[in-house]
Enzyme design. Sequence first.
Site, short mmCIF file in Angstrom:
data_model
loop_
_atom_site.label_atom_id
_atom_site.label_comp_id
_atom_site.label_asym_id
_atom_site.label_seq_id
_atom_site.Cartn_x
_atom_site.Cartn_y
_atom_site.Cartn_z
CB ALA A 8 27.38 -44.18 4.03
CB SER A 10 24.47 -35.68 5.62
OG SER A 10 22.89 -36.05 5.03
CG ASN A 103 20.84 -32.52 17.27
OD1 ASN A 103 21.43 -32.09 17.94
ND2 ASN A 103 20.32 -31.92 16.26
CE LYS A 182 23.24 -28.81 17.01
NZ LYS A 182 23.83 -30.09 16.51
CG ASN A 190 15.11 -27.03 15.32
OD1 ASN A 190 15.43 -25.95 15.32
ND2 ASN A 190 15.77 -28.15 15.02
CG ASN A 200 15.61 -21.08 11.85
OD1 ASN A 200 15.02 -22.09 11.80
ND2 ASN A 200 17.17 -21.46 11.99
CB SER A 250 17.47 -29.84 11.05
OG SER A 250 17.41 -29.70 12.40
P1 NAD Z 1 21.25 -39.08 7.28
O1 NAD Z 1 20.11 -39.57 7.37
O2 NAD Z 1 21.93 -38.22 6.14
O3 NAD Z 1 22.58 -40.25 7.42
C1 NAD Z 1 22.39 -41.54 8.33
C2 NAD Z 1 22.73 -42.58 7.41
O4 NAD Z 1 22.70 -43.59 8.57
C3 NAD Z 1 21.78 -43.25 6.49
O5 NAD Z 1 22.79 -43.30 5.42
C4 NAD Z 1 21.11 -44.39 6.84
O6 NAD Z 1 21.00 -45.13 5.78
C5 NAD Z 1 22.30 -44.97 7.78
N1 NAD Z 1 22.00 -46.04 8.79
C6 NAD Z 1 20.80 -46.12 9.50
N2 NAD Z 1 20.63 -47.08 10.16
C7 NAD Z 1 21.84 -48.00 9.99
C8 NAD Z 1 22.21 -49.23 10.01
N3 NAD Z 1 21.60 -49.85 10.97
N4 NAD Z 1 23.14 -49.77 9.48
C9 NAD Z 1 23.90 -48.96 8.66
N5 NAD Z 1 23.67 -47.66 8.03
C10 NAD Z 1 22.46 -46.90 9.00
O7 NAD Z 1 21.51 -38.23 8.67
P2 NAD Z 1 22.36 -37.24 8.98
O8 NAD Z 1 22.14 -35.82 8.61
O9 NAD Z 1 24.05 -37.43 8.63
O10 NAD Z 1 22.64 -37.11 10.70
C11 NAD Z 1 23.24 -37.99 11.51
C12 NAD Z 1 23.21 -37.60 12.92
O11 NAD Z 1 24.10 -36.39 13.03
C13 NAD Z 1 21.72 -37.02 13.38
O12 NAD Z 1 21.39 -37.30 14.57
C14 NAD Z 1 21.68 -35.44 12.93
O13 NAD Z 1 20.80 -34.94 13.62
C15 NAD Z 1 22.90 -35.13 13.33
N6 NAD Z 1 23.75 -34.00 12.78
C16 NAD Z 1 23.42 -33.84 11.10
C17 NAD Z 1 24.00 -32.56 10.58
C18 NAD Z 1 23.94 -32.30 9.08
O14 NAD Z 1 24.26 -31.42 8.62
N7 NAD Z 1 23.50 -33.56 8.39
C19 NAD Z 1 24.51 -31.49 11.48
C20 NAD Z 1 24.63 -31.79 12.64
C21 NAD Z 1 24.09 -32.79 13.49
#
Ligand code: NAD
Length: 303
Positions: A8, A10, A103, A182, A190, A200, A250
């Site tokens: 839960a 981003s 990602n 990507k 990065n 960037n 990022s």
């Molecule tokens: P984040 O760190 O905001 O969220 C990840 C969540 O997963 C955290 O709340 C963490 O506590 C939870 N988590 C991890 N292990 C867990 C487990 N075992 N049980 C329950 N919860 C668990 O990460 P994010 O930014 O949402 O990124 C997620 C993926 O999406 C990454 O690979 C990132 O590169 C990719 N991504 C993110 C964005 C962005 O804008 N945030 C954009 C494109 C891609």
Amino acid sequence: MTWHILGAGSLGGLWAARLARTGLPVRLILRDRARLAGYRRLGGLTLVEPEQTSLYPIPAQTPDDPEPIDRLLLACKAYDAEEAVASVAARLTPGAELILLQNGLGSQDAVAARLPRARCILASSTEGAFRDDNFRVVFAGQGFTWLGDPREPTAPAWLAELHAAGIPHQWTPDILARLWRKLALNCAINPLTVLHTCRNGGLAEHAAEVAGLCDELVELLRACGQDSAAEDLQAEVERVIQATAANYSSMYQDVAHGRRTEIGYLLGHALAEAQRHDLSLPRLDELHRRLSAHLTRLGLPTR
Ligand code: NAD
């Protein structure tokens, strides 16, 4: 069918809020009882958008909840994916579908290997979101999500639910090409923003270094059979540098906040694949060495 969302954070929060407000059944899976209690105290998940900020009281549970899972959105970081999926593996129904938002590359294969009976759908997203507090997500950048399954080209019927929820997306028969492209863009931009401590746009002053990395990334993509992902890579890298000149990458942001990076699933994966193909990529090797040394100095993992 219920959307179970593990992670839960981003992106997980962004998906959860939009699906739930469409009236679709959503359950958040939180790491443990302490996180669940904290979530319940807040009364739900908050999504901050340019026009509105709303609280969504989405039901949540822990991984040991008995409810079966038919569809799981895995929204944690790449380095947490395997362990996270293992924590709910026993709850997955036969033929369950997973949508993997991670990602980079590497984590998806690791998850699929653990769950040979599940369908793993891979996603590549350009949407932008960040957390400014516990269970409070800011929708920071409109984007698009590509979805696909390298083993089964048929699109699932639930894409209509994403449409109803206003999640811009498209199914592609070649999701691996999207993920590789990507990954290559990430590898060219990065790490250098971290090492040169710049936005960037600052990489315009390091054009030769960027071009050298692009040459090697093109070689790698071709060796991996990803010719379409290799096409005009350098031109696109230069376009991205220009178009996102004011942004911090990022990886830059992760390092600046003292957070673990996804280096192992970006540059690390690229070099592991190069080794598998007996390819020598000295510039990417050197970049990896410098970045790893930098992360080690900061006390951050290098994988
Ligand atoms: P984040 O760190 O905001 O969220 C990840 C969540 O997963 C955290 O709340 C963490 O506590 C939870 N988590 C991890 N292990 C867990 C487990 N075992 N049980 C329950 N919860 C668990 O990460 P994010 O930014 O949402 O990124 C997620 C993926 O999406 C990454 O690979 C990132 O590169 C990719 N991504 C993110 C964005 C962005 O804008 N945030 C954009 C494109 C891609």
